[in-house]
Design a protein around this motif. Sequence first.
Motif, mmCIF file in Angstrom:
data_model
loop_
_atom_site.group_PDB
_atom_site.id
_atom_site.type_symbol
_atom_site.label_atom_id
_atom_site.label_comp_id
_atom_site.label_asym_id
_atom_site.label_seq_id
_atom_site.Cartn_x
_atom_site.Cartn_y
_atom_site.Cartn_z
ATOM 1 N N MET A 1 0.844 -1.199 0.000
ATOM 2 C CA MET A 1 0.000 0.000 0.000
ATOM 3 C C MET A 1 0.879 1.248 0.000
ATOM 4 N N ILE A 2 0.580 2.172 -0.907
ATOM 5 C CA ILE A 2 1.304 3.445 -0.989
ATOM 6 C C ILE A 2 0.322 4.573 -0.682
ATOM 7 N N VAL A 3 0.686 5.425 0.268
ATOM 8 C CA VAL A 3 -0.155 6.554 0.649
ATOM 9 C C VAL A 3 0.326 7.804 -0.078
ATOM 10 N N VAL A 4 -0.604 8.541 -0.667
ATOM 11 C CA VAL A 4 -0.275 9.774 -1.372
ATOM 12 C C VAL A 4 -0.969 10.937 -0.677
ATOM 13 N N THR A 5 -0.186 11.911 -0.258
ATOM 14 C CA THR A 5 -0.739 13.149 0.290
ATOM 15 C C THR A 5 -0.912 14.167 -0.836
ATOM 16 N N ALA A 60 -4.216 6.594 8.015
ATOM 17 C CA ALA A 60 -3.736 6.455 6.639
ATOM 18 C C ALA A 60 -2.475 5.611 6.543
ATOM 19 N N PHE A 61 -1.585 5.723 7.525
ATOM 20 C CA PHE A 61 -0.298 5.032 7.437
ATOM 21 C C PHE A 61 -0.354 3.593 7.952
ATOM 22 N N GLU A 62 -1.472 3.191 8.563
ATOM 23 C CA GLU A 62 -1.572 1.826 9.073
ATOM 24 C C GLU A 62 -1.461 0.826 7.915
ATOM 25 N N GLY A 63 -0.477 -0.041 7.984
ATOM 26 C CA GLY A 63 -0.281 -1.050 6.946
ATOM 27 C C GLY A 63 0.364 -0.537 5.672
ATOM 28 N N ALA A 64 0.787 0.709 5.655
ATOM 29 C CA ALA A 64 1.385 1.289 4.449
ATOM 30 C C ALA A 64 2.877 0.986 4.387
ATOM 31 N N GLU A 65 3.353 0.691 3.189
ATOM 32 C CA GLU A 65 4.779 0.481 2.984
ATOM 33 C C GLU A 65 5.494 1.767 2.604
ATOM 34 N N ALA A 66 4.804 2.640 1.886
ATOM 35 C CA ALA A 66 5.455 3.844 1.378
ATOM 36 C C ALA A 66 4.503 5.026 1.453
ATOM 37 N N VAL A 67 5.088 6.230 1.555
ATOM 38 C CA VAL A 67 4.316 7.473 1.628
ATOM 39 C C VAL A 67 4.929 8.498 0.688
ATOM 40 N N PHE A 68 4.078 9.128 -0.098
ATOM 41 C CA PHE A 68 4.477 10.308 -0.862
ATOM 42 C C PHE A 68 4.098 11.521 -0.035
ATOM 43 N N LYS A 96 6.849 6.558 12.032
ATOM 44 C CA LYS A 96 7.632 5.712 12.922
ATOM 45 C C LYS A 96 6.749 4.685 13.635
ATOM 46 N N ALA A 97 5.615 5.144 14.142
ATOM 47 C CA ALA A 97 4.730 4.265 14.910
ATOM 48 C C ALA A 97 4.152 3.139 14.058
ATOM 49 N N ASN A 98 3.907 3.433 12.775
ATOM 50 C CA ASN A 98 3.272 2.440 11.896
ATOM 51 C C ASN A 98 4.268 1.646 11.052
ATOM 52 N N GLY A 99 5.535 1.895 11.247
ATOM 53 C CA GLY A 99 6.545 1.115 10.537
ATOM 54 C C GLY A 99 6.574 1.353 9.042
ATOM 55 N N VAL A 100 6.287 2.586 8.605
ATOM 56 C CA VAL A 100 6.390 2.915 7.181
ATOM 57 C C VAL A 100 7.833 2.679 6.730
ATOM 58 N N LYS A 101 8.003 2.001 5.602
ATOM 59 C CA LYS A 101 9.344 1.626 5.158
ATOM 60 C C LYS A 101 10.017 2.698 4.310
ATOM 61 N N ARG A 102 9.226 3.370 3.455
ATOM 62 C CA ARG A 102 9.830 4.310 2.516
ATOM 63 C C ARG A 102 9.007 5.591 2.453
ATOM 64 N N VAL A 103 9.705 6.721 2.386
ATOM 65 C CA VAL A 103 9.048 8.009 2.193
ATOM 66 C C VAL A 103 9.746 8.737 1.048
ATOM 67 N N VAL A 104 8.963 9.268 0.137
ATOM 68 C CA VAL A 104 9.470 10.136 -0.920
ATOM 69 C C VAL A 104 8.820 11.498 -0.714
ATOM 70 N N GLY A 105 9.635 12.522 -0.510
ATOM 71 C CA GLY A 105 9.104 13.847 -0.214
ATOM 72 C C GLY A 105 9.513 14.882 -1.235
#
Length: 294
Positions: A1-5, A60-68, A96-105
């Motif tokens: 799962m990838i989260v997009v802001t 939103a970040f629960e279970g997410a691997e990556a976040v934009f 940090k709390a949800n263990g997101v692996k990757r962030v692209v900002g």
Amino acid sequence: MIVVTAPTGDIGHQVVENLLEHGASVRVIVRDPSRLPDVIHNKVEVVQGSHADADTVNRAFEGAEAVFWLVPADAKAESVMAAYVDFSRPAAAAMKANGVKRVVGITALGRTTPLADNAGYVTGSLAMDDLIASTGVSFRALTMPSFMDNLLMQAASIKNQGMFFSPISGDLKLPSCATRDIATVATRLLLDESSSGQEEVAVLGPENISFNDMAEIMSGALGNPVRFQQLSLEAYKTRFLQFGFSEAMARGMTDMADAKNRGLDLGIERTPENTTPTSFREWCEEVLRPALLG
């Protein structure tokens, strides 16, 4: 799962579309879901709310691997640091709390130069990056010059007066990139499950170009003369105050432009890896001209 802001923004919506084309599972954070096109709304998970809100980003970040991660700075914020760093604190904790692996900002050029210490929005963006990096997440900060697409904010004056404005010298050649290329780079990094560590990734467009060069190219693309007019820093700040910006955020825009005028965006060597394809001429033909002339 990838989260997009910011999925309804210029960069965010292109990132969403790219990810869906690659078959990715996408979750978006959006204040007003009605702003999502139906074709997108039906293909993504939607978390309604602000990505400055702790409950929203934790859901939103629960279970997410990556976040934009993209912060559209609040024009009425009490300070640039509040607009970037304070806004991002709940998300950094949730990553940090949800263990997101990757962030692209999305951030700004300038860390390699002392000019970044007093560069308004750039200074705030880099401090935001430091906050995200402190979580230990794998982080790619896309460092940007000014966007070609920012000229669309002056579409009316370009169309009706044949003019556009900035406090930056008309002869200074600076990097400039198209948002579609930013979205392409962001998509590639979000999908790269092997990425680790933390680094800045510059996105410099295909060439350095001046505002006077841009005016000549726009004139040809639009079939009407367009010229660039340099503003004083004070006049530039006044324009933002008239648009409803707070004093601090108007000053942030002015300090950023002043730093760019003194070479803030010229601290990174251009390489094949950080050079993106869309030329300003192509952007004018494919984006600006249709926007102005229909």
